[in-house]
Design an enzyme around this catalytic site. Structure first.
Site, short mmCIF file in Angstrom:
data_model
loop_
_atom_site.label_atom_id
_atom_site.label_comp_id
_atom_site.label_asym_id
_atom_site.label_seq_id
_atom_site.Cartn_x
_atom_site.Cartn_y
_atom_site.Cartn_z
N ASP A 69 0.85 -1.19 0.00
CA ASP A 69 0.00 0.00 0.00
C ASP A 69 0.90 1.25 0.00
OD1 ASP A 69 -2.14 1.71 0.02
OD2 ASP A 69 -3.20 0.70 1.64
N GLU B 265 -10.16 7.39 4.23
CA GLU B 265 -9.30 6.73 5.22
C GLU B 265 -8.68 7.72 6.20
OE1 GLU B 265 -5.76 5.10 3.35
OE2 GLU B 265 -6.10 6.27 1.56
C1 BGC Z 1 -5.14 3.14 0.43
C2 BGC Z 1 -5.40 2.15 -0.68
C3 BGC Z 1 -5.23 2.80 -2.00
C4 BGC Z 1 -3.88 3.48 -2.09
C5 BGC Z 1 -3.65 4.20 -3.40
C6 BGC Z 1 -3.88 3.91 0.23
O1 BGC Z 1 -3.75 4.93 1.16
O2 BGC Z 1 -5.10 2.46 1.67
O3 BGC Z 1 -6.68 1.61 -0.55
O4 BGC Z 1 -5.40 1.86 -3.01
O5 BGC Z 1 -3.77 4.42 -1.06
O6 BGC Z 1 -4.38 5.33 -3.49
C1 BGC Z 2 -3.18 9.93 -1.83
C2 BGC Z 2 -4.00 8.72 -1.59
C3 BGC Z 2 -3.34 7.92 -0.58
C4 BGC Z 2 -3.08 8.75 0.67
C5 BGC Z 2 -2.35 7.94 1.68
C6 BGC Z 2 -3.00 10.69 -0.56
O1 BGC Z 2 -2.24 11.82 -0.76
O2 BGC Z 2 -3.78 10.72 -2.78
O3 BGC Z 2 -4.16 7.96 -2.75
O4 BGC Z 2 -4.15 6.84 -0.30
O5 BGC Z 2 -2.37 9.90 0.37
O6 BGC Z 2 -1.91 8.70 2.76
#
Ligand code: BGC
Ligand code: BGC
Length: 605
Positions: free
Chosen positions: A302, A495
């Site tokens: 990830d 998230e």
């Molecule tokens: C998320 C994933 C995602 C990845 C790429 C991560 O922070 O946990 O689900 O696919 O970012 O954006």
């Molecule tokens: C990205 C996401 C990623 C996240 C993780 C963001 O800046 O755009 O895709 O999942 O950072 O921390």
């Protein structure tokens, strides 16, 4: 005599050059689509330098290489992704495809011309890109209990992804969500392993089509392996405390049918099981996933997940690659990764055999996808993006996922003409709010973010003969009406930021519903949320309540049910708690007494 010898010389030269050109024309085994894939892989692998192999294991974010696209070639990169906020130009499908093609040309300029694979979070439609069809999030799809529909939706998503050139969706998320406080609850199909099994496989089939080689197939990615939905307190990236048997019973089952359906990639979870980070777990990644379950695709880390293993980056890379991660979503540190990998090989900490295994897995998928033959974006797909046909599938998902939680006889369905309907609430006329997180922006955002139909607009279309007045705040010049519809709920989040300890309806929304009730007409509440909310304080003032989840761009799906063209049929994919004291709550708990049980949903008015 001289003439003849000259003629012989000329003929010899012609013959020589013919022979040379036919030697040049002889394509290497790996570039010959008629050769079996394993032969192509072995041929290519045998030609690769260590640097080229490390490159295949590298995945950089679009924002990291945008300013220096030649680094795609310099570092032999195997993959590029766009994170949730990594946009391109004006964020249209066309701009994405142009960028994809220019990145691909970099990869194709290298000695071995190995194409890149391009990944993005198409988790409910190709949701990052303007003008696409955005579907309800998984928690809603789980309520449809209709895997065929979910497969069809994923087919649509695959087409809209491919139109941008991207050919890899970081989906399905087959998390089994066990705690409503988790901000990623909505990315899960629900709280039982069965929902993950059924819908995860359906989404894999939809994304990948009948075969990865299909013209409209994209590579799927089952995530986040393993136990992401089970963390203590619903903390994102947290720790799941459970013995091995419980992990196998709750979180592993979803992966089995996904693997059977041929899912080509799996993403490691940020979270830990009993304190051990999944990115460093050889047991779960190699022994269980690859050996026991026979997963033949590749494992991707990830976003910067590797960095969390150890402050010493080389040590972090060591543990993740040896644990079984095949490709690293860096997303930025490709220079560090390159040198860490090289030093780990020279110190014998990472074997060439492990690297060959990783690269073999990645190349096999690329060959299966037909990428070497068709590396460029298929411009013919652009016209289908956001088409009426695609939106109709999303609309069906919306109406089938609506869960009628409460009703009062005689209130529903709403008549399409001759009556006055007041509409209020922050989510009635806001496309961004109804799409939620992972929509145009990583965390989502409120407002008119893309093309679609708000719930209010859908109502007006469905009932042109009704008089529909709208005020978000519920202030009407004439509040006398036959019905009130109030659309409220959570503001977009994703998230991390979505984790919360309080799922109560906001004070403002409680007050708004009370105010609407005071106008005298029956009040129909539509909840827009990524998870169950505590509705105690609105229940008495609501004559009917729908859970509409995060429906996406097709608000018409809500009016389909409101005005009686379709019966409500959604069944809860999660248990609905009475109060925060009951959270977490899941079917099978001792003393299980939720407000609405798992599987609940009224199916008639
Ligand atoms: C998320 C994933 C995602 C990845 C790429 C991560 O922070 O946990 O689900 O696919 O970012 O954006
Ligand atoms: C990205 C996401 C990623 C996240 C993780 C963001 O800046 O755009 O895709 O999942 O950072 O921390």
């Amino acid at each position: 005599m001289r003439k003849i010898s000259q003629l012989v010389k000329v003929m010899a030269a012609v013959l020589f050059s013919l022979q040379m050109s036919s030697t040049f024309a002889q394509v290497p085994v790996y570039q010959n689509p008629k050769e079996p894939i394993n032969k192509r892989v072995e041929d290519l692998l045998s030609k690769m330098t260590l640097e080229e192999k490390i490159g295949q294991m590298t995945q950089a974010d679009n924002t990291a290489v945008k300013a220096k696209p030649e680094d795609i070639a310099n570092y032999f990169m195997g993959s590029i992704l766009s994170g949730g906020d990594s946009k391109t130009g004006d964020n249209t499908t066309k701009a994405w495809a142009e960028q994809y093609n220019s990145f691909q040309n970099q990869a194709l300029s290298t000695r071995l011309k190995i194409p890149i694979i391009y990944g993005l979070d198409a988790v409910h439609g190709n949701n990052d890109v303007y003008g696409t069809t955005i579907f309800p999030h998984n928690i809603a799809l789980g309520c449809t209990r209709n895997p065929d529909l979910v497969e069809k939706a994923a087919r649509v998503t695959a087409e809209e992804v491919l139109a941008t050139g991207s050919n890899w969706a970081f989906a399905p998320c087959i998390a089994v969500t066990r705690d409503e406080r988790w901000g990623r609850t909505y990315e899960s199909f629900g709280e039982t392993p069965e929902l993950a099994e059924i819908f995860g496989a359906a989404q894999v089939r939809g994304l990948q089509g009948a075969s990865l080689a299909g013209k409209t197939s994209v590579l799927a990615c089952a995530k986040h392996y393993l136990g992401d939905g089970g963390t203590t307190g619903g903390k994102d990236q947290g720790n799941t405390v459970a013995d091995e048997a419980a992990v196998r019973k709750l979180f592993l089952p979803g992966y089995i049918p996904a693997i059977k359906a041929g899912v080509g990639s799996v993403m490691a979870s940020y979270s830990s099981i009993n304190g051990i980070k999944m990115h460093g777990s050889k047991f779960w990644l190699t022994d269980v996933l690859k050996k026991e379950l026979g997963f033949e695709g590749f494992v991707v880390s990830d976003w910067a997940g590797v960095d969390q293993l150890n402050p010493d980056y080389t040590a972090a890379v060591d543990s993740t690659i040896n644990a079984g991660v095949d490709m690293v979503m860096l997303p930025n540190r490709y220079v560090d990764f390159f040198s860490s990998m090289k030093s780990l090989v020279s110190s014998n900490k990472i074997s060439i055999a492990r690297i060959d295994d990783a690269v073999r897995r990645i190349l096999t998928i690329k060959f299966k996808m037909g990428l070497f033959e068709h590396p460029m974006a298929d411009a013919s797909l652009v016209a289908s993006v956001g088409s009426a046909e695609h939106r109709a599938v999303a609309r069906q998902c919306v109406r089938e996922s609506l869960v009628l939680l409460k009703k009062t006889d005689g209130v529903l369905p709403l008549p399409k003409s001759g009556k006055k309907i007041l509409v209020a609430g922050s989510h009635a006329d806001d496309l961004g709010n109804q799409c939620g997180g992972w929509s145009i922006a990583w965390q989502g955002k409120s407002g008119n973010t893309t093309i679609g139909t708000t719930i209010l607009a859908g109502m007006k279309k469905a009932a042109p003969g009704a008089k529909i007045d709208f005020s978000a705040a519920g202030d009407f010049a004439d509040s006398k009406a036959d019905y009130s519809v109030v659309v409220i709920g959570e503001k977009p989040y994703a998230e991390g930021k979505g984790d919360t300890t309080d799922l109560s309806i906001s004070k403002d929304d409680v007050a708004l519903i009370k105010k609407m009730k005071s106008y005298g007409a029956p009040v129909i509440v539509i909840l827009i949320s990524g998870r169950p909310l505590i509705i105690e304080k609105i229940q008495d003032n609501a004559d009917a309540i729908f859970a509409a989840w995060l429906p996406g761009t097709e608000g018409d799906g809500v009016s389909d049910v409101l005005f009686g063209d379709f019966k409500p049929k959604g069944l809860l994919s999660v248990s609905w708690p009475k109060s925060m004291d009951q959270v977490p709550i899941n079917i099978g708990d001792a003393n299980y007494a939720p407000l609405f049980e798992f599987g609940y949903g009224l199916t008639s008015f």
